[in-house]
Design a protein around this motif. Structure first.
Motif, mmCIF file in Angstrom:
data_model
loop_
_atom_site.group_PDB
_atom_site.id
_atom_site.type_symbol
_atom_site.label_atom_id
_atom_site.label_comp_id
_atom_site.label_asym_id
_atom_site.label_seq_id
_atom_site.Cartn_x
_atom_site.Cartn_y
_atom_site.Cartn_z
ATOM 1 N N HIS A 3 0.273 -5.407 9.000
ATOM 2 C CA HIS A 3 0.237 -3.985 9.322
ATOM 3 C C HIS A 3 1.213 -3.636 10.436
ATOM 4 C CE1 HIS A 3 -2.997 -5.240 12.262
ATOM 5 N NE2 HIS A 3 -2.225 -4.484 13.032
ATOM 6 N N THR A 8 -7.406 1.032 8.092
ATOM 7 C CA THR A 8 -7.921 0.652 6.770
ATOM 8 C C THR A 8 -6.812 0.545 5.722
ATOM 9 O OG1 THR A 8 -8.338 2.968 6.250
ATOM 10 C CG2 THR A 8 -10.157 1.711 7.217
ATOM 11 N N THR A 9 -5.590 0.924 6.102
ATOM 12 C CA THR A 9 -4.503 0.871 5.112
ATOM 13 C C THR A 9 -3.318 0.045 5.605
ATOM 14 O OG1 THR A 9 -3.522 2.904 5.992
ATOM 15 C CG2 THR A 9 -5.048 3.145 4.128
ATOM 16 N N ASN A 19 -0.553 5.560 2.962
ATOM 17 C CA ASN A 19 -0.796 5.049 4.309
ATOM 18 C C ASN A 19 -1.112 6.147 5.310
ATOM 19 O OD1 ASN A 19 0.397 2.007 4.446
ATOM 20 N ND2 ASN A 19 1.545 3.240 2.969
ATOM 21 N N GLU A 62 0.859 -1.187 0.000
ATOM 22 C CA GLU A 62 0.000 0.000 0.000
ATOM 23 C C GLU A 62 0.899 1.242 0.000
ATOM 24 O OE1 GLU A 62 -3.650 0.646 0.245
ATOM 25 O OE2 GLU A 62 -2.556 2.437 -0.369
ATOM 26 N N GLN A 66 -2.489 0.548 12.158
ATOM 27 C CA GLN A 66 -2.972 0.918 10.831
ATOM 28 C C GLN A 66 -4.352 0.316 10.719
ATOM 29 O OE1 GLN A 66 0.406 -0.552 8.287
ATOM 30 N NE2 GLN A 66 0.267 1.567 7.601
#
Ligand code: ADP
Ligand code: MG
Length: 481
Positions: free
Chosen positions: A125, A99-100, A77, A74, A97
């Motif tokens: 994450h 949703t990202t 972020n 991703e 983290q």
């Protein structure tokens, strides 16, 4: 109990402490241990007005692992606050983290016998660790050590894609090898720098809907993860077989008796009130940064094992031992720069070298001989100058004492060079045979394993210097004609 009726479904959540020097959002030391509450600046203590600052190394390590595990990275972020009250979390929220997650999807290949299988990852994450509550230091009070608060963690979450305790064991063993290989985490489950929670459920074979899961915590070794899953699967089967309902709950493993007990039921979803942390700006990972990290990823164990078995013709077992850790694979690679006798290099590495490091309790990195010297030892044997036995004991030991010398020099000085002058070797062979007419008769009448006796005698008479290849050939000529 009916094991075959049910399919076991397991998803693992693994926390890996990153090997950064400092914490995720401040300069406090992130190293393990230390006197309690000595790695604690005002940021760690969450004093009002303090501000977090992101550790770039932690992001680099996260991406490194993600790339090695075939994840999508991703690039946009942000960090979120996960709010909850806990005595060893001074801020009242954990930065994580939401949703990202920095890495998504991906897989890790595990081997079970001859087959291998990709275990699908859900995400990796970044988050910060909490401090540690110590319940057994004082009899009246719980003590808090905040050294660990704010240390960077990666949470690696699998899909519910594992189907036995053995697969979970294989997955964690492989994951530990990978984090160590990349040098992003020391993988030490006993010290808690790699921690695992196991989510377990069962369902009828062929059923589509997942069964209700239980989550087992406090698993401080890979073996205990396996034991806990084995126990839990049997417990779930007993419940379901009786027609009772499994309750979704968090359980703890008791390593003393191999059982689990309930910590809390988890019927309602927790509400952490996640929101983007206003003290930390969202961050973008540029293509250049991504590319620069990609370039630092070394050849991975799977790829090397494949090369060793297909190109170098080593057995899968040899390749696996060489690639059990990066130091050993690095040494192998270094030696084969000077020798193309791959099988011998493997044998030396797994034999004399490993025995020496085990015996002295030293790391391979501190092994006193260079790759070139090991290759020279192999060459001595290949040239028929000394036997493997002599090279791997006497010359090897002497070389460790005087590493500035060359193996050939040592062999010469210690008068260990093998005699490959056939006529001289023949006099030894003849001398032995002359002493043993009865044994020769027995040999000729069928007791072929007497050959070992003749060989042994020649070794003795020649004081170990006779080239065994020549001895064997001469004996065969003389005895079979
Ligand atoms: P939470 O964050 O509440 O623990 P997640 O949905 O993120 O829940 O899942 C956590 C882990 O549990 C993941 O590894 C997932 O694969 C696994 N999991 C979820 N449902 C099941 C199930 N029914 N059986 C086994 N594992 C499960
Ligand atoms: Mg969970």
């Amino acid at each position: 109990m009916n094991n075959s009726k049910y399919e076991v479904v397991i998803g693992l959540e693994v926390h890996a402490q990153l090997l950064t020097k400092s914490k995720l959002f401040c300069g406090d030391s992130a190293s393990f241990g230390g006197q309690p509450n000595t790695h604690v600046s005002p940021v760690t203590l969450a004093h009002p007005g303090t501000l977090p600052k992101m550790n770039k190394k932690a992001i680099e390590y996260a991406i490194k692992l993600g790339l090695a595990l075939n994840c999508d990275i991703e690039q946009n972020n942000y960090f979120a606050r996960k709010n909850y009250f806990y005595p060893d979390l001074p801020k009242g929220y954990q930065v994580s983290q939401h949703t990202t997650p920095i890495c998504k999807n991906g897989h890790l290949t595990i081997k079970a016998g001859d087959t291998s299988r990709n275990i699908i990852l859900n995400r990796i994450h970044m988050e910060e660790d909490a401090g540690k509550s110590l319940h057994d230091v004082d009899d009246k009070y719980t003590c808090i050590d905040l050294n660990r608060a704010g240390v960077p963690l990666l949470e690696i979450v699998t899909e519910p894609d594992l189907h036995s305790a053995e697969e979970a064991f294989a997955f964690l063993t492989e994951l530990r090898r990978m984090v160590r290989w990349l040098n992003v985490c020391d993988g030490n489950m006993e010290e808690g720098s790699m921690r695992c929670d196991a989510n377990i459920s069962i369902r009828l074979h062929g059923a589509e809907k997942l069964g209700t899961r239980v989550e087992v915590k406090n698993l401080n070794s890979i073996r205990n993860v396996k034991r806990a899953i084995e126990h839990e699967v049997q417990r779930l089967i007993t419940i379901v077989d009786k027609g009772e309902k499994v309750i979704q709950e968090t359980r703890s493993f008791d390593a003393n008796n191999g059982t689990t007990f309930s910590l809390r039921s988890k019927e309602e979803a927790d509400d952490y009130r996640y929101f983007p942390d206003p003290d930390l700006t969202p961050f973008n990972i540029t293509d250049e940064f991504l590319k620069s990290i990609k370039e630092t990823i070394p050849a991975l164990p799977e790829e090397l094992e494949k090369k060793y078995t297909t190109v170098f013709n080593l057995s899968a077992a040899d390749a696996a031992v060489i690639c059990s850790d990066k130091e050993s694979a690095d040494l192998f690679e270094a030696i084969i720069k000077h020798s193309n006798n791959y099988k011998s290099v493997a044998n030396w590495l797994m034999g004399p070298v490993k025995s020496f490091t085990n015996e002295k309790s030293i790391e391979l990195a501190d092994f006193p001989l260079s790759a070139k010297q090991i290759a020279q030892l192999i060459q001595l044997v290949d040239d028929g100058k000394v036997s493997f036995g002599v090279a791997s004991s006497r010359i090897f030991n002497a070389l460790i004492e005087t590493p500035e010398k060359e193996p050939l020099q040592i062999a010469t000085e210690l008068n260990l060079l093998q005699e490959s002058d056939s006529s001289l070797v023949e006099t030894w062979v003849d001398e032995v045979l002359a002493k043993m007419p009865d044994k020769i008769k027995e040999y000729k009448s069928g007791k072929k394993n007497l050959i070992g006796l003749f060989v042994g005698e020649v070794k003795k008479v020649s004081k170990g210097k006779a080239d065994m290849q020549i001895v064997n050939k001469l004996l065969a000529d003389k005895l079979n004609n």
